[in-house]
Design an enzyme around this catalytic site. Structure first.
Site, PDB file in Angstrom:
ATOM      1  N   THR A 120       0.872  -1.178   0.000  1.00  0.00           N
ATOM      2  CA  THR A 120       0.000   0.000   0.000  1.00  0.00           C
ATOM      3  C   THR A 120       0.910   1.228   0.000  1.00  0.00           C
ATOM      4  O   THR A 120       1.557   1.535   0.994  1.00  0.00           O
ATOM      5  CB  THR A 120      -0.925  -0.012   1.228  1.00  0.00           C
ATOM      6  N   CYS A 263      -3.457  -2.043   9.087  1.00  0.00           N
ATOM      7  CA  CYS A 263      -3.910  -1.401   7.834  1.00  0.00           C
ATOM      8  C   CYS A 263      -4.793  -0.172   8.036  1.00  0.00           C
ATOM      9  O   CYS A 263      -4.437   0.924   7.613  1.00  0.00           O
ATOM     10  CB  CYS A 263      -4.641  -2.424   6.976  1.00  0.00           C
TER      11      CYS A 263
HETATM   12  C1  UGA Z   1      -8.218  -4.784   6.288  1.00  0.00           C
HETATM   13  C2  UGA Z   1      -9.235  -4.860   5.135  1.00  0.00           C
HETATM   14  O1  UGA Z   1     -10.466  -5.421   5.604  1.00  0.00           O
HETATM   15  C3  UGA Z   1      -8.695  -5.691   3.962  1.00  0.00           C
HETATM   16  O2  UGA Z   1      -9.615  -5.671   2.884  1.00  0.00           O
HETATM   17  C4  UGA Z   1      -7.353  -5.084   3.523  1.00  0.00           C
HETATM   18  O3  UGA Z   1      -6.775  -5.840   2.472  1.00  0.00           O
HETATM   19  C5  UGA Z   1      -6.396  -5.066   4.694  1.00  0.00           C
HETATM   20  O4  UGA Z   1      -6.979  -4.296   5.767  1.00  0.00           O
HETATM   21  C6  UGA Z   1      -5.106  -4.453   4.226  1.00  0.00           C
HETATM   22  O5  UGA Z   1      -5.108  -3.279   3.851  1.00  0.00           O
HETATM   23  O6  UGA Z   1      -4.110  -5.168   4.148  1.00  0.00           O
HETATM   24  P1  UGA Z   1      -7.545  -6.409   8.312  1.00  0.00           P
HETATM   25  O7  UGA Z   1      -6.676  -5.292   8.793  1.00  0.00           O
HETATM   26  O8  UGA Z   1      -6.996  -7.791   8.268  1.00  0.00           O
HETATM   27  O9  UGA Z   1      -8.065  -6.100   6.815  1.00  0.00           O
HETATM   28  O10 UGA Z   1      -8.785  -6.454   9.298  1.00  0.00           O
HETATM   29  P2  UGA Z   1     -10.363  -6.212   9.251  1.00  0.00           P
HETATM   30  O11 UGA Z   1     -11.069  -7.489   9.281  1.00  0.00           O
HETATM   31  O12 UGA Z   1     -10.722  -5.284   8.162  1.00  0.00           O
HETATM   32  O13 UGA Z   1     -10.577  -5.492  10.662  1.00  0.00           O
HETATM   33  C7  UGA Z   1      -9.929  -4.251  10.986  1.00  0.00           C
HETATM   34  C8  UGA Z   1     -10.358  -3.775  12.351  1.00  0.00           C
HETATM   35  O14 UGA Z   1     -11.716  -3.339  12.337  1.00  0.00           O
HETATM   36  C9  UGA Z   1     -10.286  -4.834  13.455  1.00  0.00           C
HETATM   37  O15 UGA Z   1      -9.713  -4.235  14.602  1.00  0.00           O
HETATM   38  C10 UGA Z   1     -11.737  -5.208  13.718  1.00  0.00           C
HETATM   39  O16 UGA Z   1     -11.964  -5.654  15.014  1.00  0.00           O
HETATM   40  C11 UGA Z   1     -12.426  -3.877  13.452  1.00  0.00           C
HETATM   41  N1  UGA Z   1     -13.855  -3.987  13.095  1.00  0.00           N
HETATM   42  C12 UGA Z   1     -14.236  -4.671  11.975  1.00  0.00           C
HETATM   43  C13 UGA Z   1     -14.814  -3.382  13.876  1.00  0.00           C
HETATM   44  O17 UGA Z   1     -14.498  -2.746  14.907  1.00  0.00           O
HETATM   45  N2  UGA Z   1     -16.142  -3.461  13.528  1.00  0.00           N
HETATM   46  C14 UGA Z   1     -16.539  -4.130  12.413  1.00  0.00           C
HETATM   47  O18 UGA Z   1     -17.759  -4.170  12.139  1.00  0.00           O
HETATM   48  C15 UGA Z   1     -15.568  -4.760  11.630  1.00  0.00           C
END
Ligand code: UGA
Length: 436
Positions: A120, A263
């Site tokens: 990124t 991320c």
């Molecule tokens: C995120 C993106 O979802 C991916 O599509 C992207 O490729 C990636 O970043 C990246 O740029 O490499 P990731 O960081 O693995 O993926 O995690 P997520 O599942 O997106 O969760 C991120 C944060 O949001 C976590 O702390 C999670 O607990 C929080 N979250 C997620 C919430 O607080 N509420 C929600 O409804 C969903």
């Protein structure tokens, strides 16, 4: 195809193992020789479901090799740049390692190459890569075609995300890049509509915008959760009511401690910094960041208010240390931030996580009043309260006969994952986010 992946970190290793598993000959290159020597023995420095097996299988069938040599790496036809771009203090992306890699490729390139950026990287990076090589390779009669191909892998489900992509973005002006990458991705992307070709700048902005939008959804819901608490509404019901509208959808509307990980916080900060540098007024993105930055403190205040003046003579238990389930990644983990905020006010913090204990011991080694539990319920009877910080499945159905031993019989659920009414019915108090 012969492929080199530069950067054997999270994105690089998942990409390399998945491409090798599709039958390509893949070399993962990293300048960290210790990491390379561990990877040669199938030892992976982080936890990602299924990755260890995929790496081992493809080492055995000779599709996946590891190297620190740019001479070897530049023999491939395709090079994926999967180099980390951590945040500088001002929020901008630190491109030092990325630029070092470009210089090493320049030094070692002996043939035409396709250079694909998965890191990124700031908007304009792919165009910079293209002109850097066009300028510097003029006399060598070698041509490098640059392409931006952002990754959309989620930790915890990265292999499935790679193998079943929702979309593949190619940002390039090179016809050769488009032809080769179409062919490369065809087995996992048969639906032509899912492969979108655009300018490098649009591809780079698509990546940042996707993460920033999802982060904004989370902050939006956390702001609504605050209103919900004041007016005595139930955030679960509000979410359910909103999400049936297909224009809104149900994903990323869970209120809780906020977003962490390597991320969202980084990419949001980089986009805001980009706005500032280019005199573009920032509003929504800055607001999303601000809401998230305050979320942990608000939760810590609730906990300390409940514990009252005697908090420094009390022990508490925290379940969940990783920034999300199915990973041992602690980067920007809200749990770690909460522990650091609470530690000065509490006698002892007992912590448990299904995967991240080892990393947490290192991360929190400066905190003395912390105890690392061997199992989920160990020491629960010594604890006043239970706090849940990560929505691991392990925490979904807590054993009531154990939870009832908590001195104050209360769970603070930082991920809104448990059923308040169910717990109340067996004598356990419950405090979530956006719920009275
Ligand atoms: C995120 C993106 O979802 C991916 O599509 C992207 O490729 C990636 O970043 C990246 O740029 O490499 P990731 O960081 O693995 O993926 O995690 P997520 O599942 O997106 O969760 C991120 C944060 O949001 C976590 O702390 C999670 O607990 C929080 N979250 C997620 C919430 O607080 N509420 C929600 O409804 C969903």
């Amino acid at each position: 195809m012969n492929i080199t992946i530069i950067g054997a970190g999270y994105v690089g290793l998942v990409t390399g193992a998945c491409l090798a598993n599709m039958g390509h000959s893949v070399a993962c290159l990293d300048i960290n020789k210790r990491v390379i020597s561990s990877l040669k023995k199938s030892k992976i420095p982080f936890y990602e479901p299924g990755l260890s097996d995929l790496v081992s299988k493809n080492i055995v069938n000779n599709n996946l090799t590891f190297t620190s040599s740019y001479g070897t790496g530049c023999k491939s036809d395709l090079i994926f740049l999967c180099i980390d771009t951590p945040s500088n203090e001002d929020g901008s992306a630190n491109m030092n390692n990325f630029h070092k890699a470009l210089n090493l490729i320049l030094k070692n390139a002996k043939k035409d190459l396709l250079l694909i950026t998965k890191s990124t990287a700031p908007i304009g990076t792919t165009s910079f890569v293209q002109s850097f090589f066009s300028r510097n390779l003029k006399n060598k009669k070698i041509k490098i075609d640059a392409c931006s191909n952002p990754e959309f892998l989620r930790e915890g489900s990265a292999i499935n995300d790679f193998q079943n992509p929702e979309r593949i973005i190619l940002g390039t002006y090179s016809k050769k890049a488009i032809k080769i990458l179409r062919q490369l991705y065809l087995p996992i992307c048969q639906d032509k509509k899912k492969l979108i070709i655009m300018s490098p700048e649009s591809a780079e902005l698509t990546k940042y915008s996707s993460n920033a939008f999802l982060a904004t959804k989370i902050s939006f819901m956390n702001e609504i959760a605050k209103i919900s608490e004041v007016v005595d509404a139930n955030i679960h019901d509000v979410r359910a009511g909103m999400s049936l509208d297909p224009r809104i959808g149900k994903e990323f509307l869970s209120s809780g401690l906020g977003f962490g990980g390597s991320c969202f916080p980084k990419d949001l900060a980089a986009l805001i910094r980009f706005q500032e540098e280019n005199n573009i007024p920032t509003g929504v993105l800055e607001g999303a960041k601000r809401v998230n930055d305050k979320q942990v403190n608000n939760f810590a205040k609730k906990i300390l208010k409940f514990l009252g003046k005697n908090s420094s003579s009390l022990s508490i238990t925290i379940w969940g240390l990783s920034f999300k389930p199915n990973t041992d990644d602690l980067r920007e983990s809200l749990s770690i931030k909460l522990i650091r905020t609470l530690a000065p006010h509490i006698k002892l913090i007992q912590v448990y996580d299904p995967a991240a204990m080892k990393k947490a011991k290192k991360e929190l080694e400066d905190i003395s009043n912390i105890s690392y539990l061997n199992s989920q319920y160990q020491g629960i009877e010594k604890s006043s309260i239970l706090v849940i910080c990560t929505e691991w499945d392990h925490f979904l159905s807590p054993k009531i006969e154990k939870i009832i031993q908590l001195k104050s019989k209360i769970i603070f659920d930082g991920r809104n994952m448990l059923d308040k009414a169910e717990l109340n019915s067996v004598g356990i108090k419950y405090q979530g986010i956006g719920l009275k």
